[in-house]
Design an enzyme around this catalytic site. Structure first.
Site, PDB file in Angstrom:
ATOM      1  CD  GLN A  78      70.995  76.948  55.390  1.00 27.73           C
ATOM      2  OE1 GLN A  78      70.682  77.577  56.441  1.00 27.73           O
ATOM      3  NE2 GLN A  78      71.830  75.923  55.468  1.00 27.73           N
ATOM      4  CB  SER A  79      63.423  76.159  55.819  1.00 27.92           C
ATOM      5  OG  SER A  79      62.165  76.619  56.644  1.00 27.92           O
ATOM      6  CG  ASN A  80      65.170  81.124  59.101  1.00 27.16           C
ATOM      7  OD1 ASN A  80      66.317  80.976  59.476  1.00 27.16           O
ATOM      8  ND2 ASN A  80      65.097  82.120  58.221  1.00 27.16           N
TER       9      ASN A  80
END
Ligand SMILES: *Cc1c(COP(=O)(O)O)cnc(C)c1O
Length: 333
Positions: A78-80
């Site tokens: 879930q990396s921004n």
């Protein structure tokens, strides 16, 4: 040489909506007994915004200077960071290869497919997976293998590195943010900001001190315990000073870390973080995220009694797309 001149030595692909607003958080501030403000880096514009826009302007400036055709980047599922990189690469006409690391144990189906992963797919990024979430050097090495294959196919790859043995290029974006904050003419008794890779924390802290501003900056641990993070911040500050070709203006005493909101660990939302996210939405109509800014607000709320009456800045670094991947964690009571 001024700090602005030092920054201007580094190529930059400008596309963020800057400067970001500095706004009072009147309702929550009144409840907490603080003169509370927020720096809206969740609204940096491209690809749903966040702090990574400022960082990536400098990485992608380098990529442009090298005539890159493909950007390679690694991060948590879930990396921004990777989502923002894919959006900014698209704007520059470059492709994007994303390597997603298994940093979170027992991820839900939503965690794997919704939120940032959904956006990565909509952006047309090529997704790869890496089985280990704690092996930054290994993750970078695997990116180099992907880069070699792309090169053999005639592409010009550019790697956005993760490990601390690479120059902290992204921190330049937060040195610039420090300059920006000081032009906004409101001074604070303390600033709260997330400390993960530490590039945001280091850039802001070094920028303020280089300009003679002594505002305490508290880095809230989101990834590792305070002892390990203090070492990382100290090292990255030295690397950043070297990158800017200047002496490091930050003293050891200036490195302040708060690990009170870290549990139950990276990418996992504890009850106090959930409360902080809900309380901020319900008082200010402002969304935080479950991985970073929710933890920063939880730490700030815990410290509020010590800071009574003070003017405090909550630095919003974005991350709201991850909310959709944590729907299960908000549903459970
Ligand atoms: C990456 C991220 C952070 C942490 O920034 P670092 O520079 O890695 O320390 C904080 N907030 C959000 C929303 C992020 O995506």
């Amino acid at each position: 040489m001024t700090l602005e001149t030092r920054l201007s030595q580094h190529p930059r692909a400008r596309m963020g909506h800057l400067p970001t607003l500095l706004e009072p958080m009147t309702n929550l501030g009144r409840q907490l007994g603080l003169d509370l403000w927020v720096k809206r880096d969740d609204c940096t514009g491209i690809g749903m915004g966040g702090n990574k826009v400022r960082q990536l302007e400098f990485y992608l400036g380098k990529a442009q200077a090298q005539s890159a055709t493909q950007v390679l980047i690694t991060g948590a599922v879930q990396s921004n960071f990777v989502r923002t990189a894919a959006a900014m690469a698209a704007r520059l006409g470059m492709g994007c290869h994303i390597q997603l690391e298994e940093r979170v144990t027992e991820p839900t189906a939503l965690y794997r497919e919704n939120g940032n992963v959904l956006l990565d797919r909509v952006l047309g990024a090529t997704l790869h997976s890496y089985p280990d979430g704690e092996d930054e050097t290994g993750a970078d090495a695997n990116l180099r293998t992907i880069a070699k294959n792309l090169q053999a196919a005639g592409e010009v790859p550019f790697i956005v590195p993760l490990a601390a043995d690479q120059p902290p290029t992204g921190a330049l974006g937060y040195v610039d943010a420090a300059i920006e904050l000081l032009t906004q003419d409101t001074r604070f008794d303390e600033i709260f900001i997330a400390s993960g890779s530490a590039l945001t924390h280091c850039g802001l802290l070094l920028g303020l001190r280089a300009l003679g501003d002594e505002t305490p900056v508290t880095g809230v641990c989101v990834r590792r315990r305070a002892t390990a993070q203090t070492t990382r911040v100290g090292q990255r500050l030295k690397d950043l000073a070297r990158l800017l070709d200047m002496p490091n203006p930050v003293t050891d005493a200036d490195i302040r870390l708060d690990e009170s909101a870290l549990a139950p660990g990276y990418g996992r939302m504890g009850p106090l973080t959930r409360k902080a996210v809900e309380r901020t939405a319900r008082t200010e109509g402002l969304f935080l995220d479950p991985v970073y800014t929710g933890k920063v607000m939880a730490a700030l709320i815990r410290r509020a009694p010590d800071l009574a009456g003070k003017r405090v800045l909550f630095w919003h670094t974005g991350g709201q797309p991850a909310l959709f991947a944590y729907a299960d964690a908000f549903a459970a009571d």
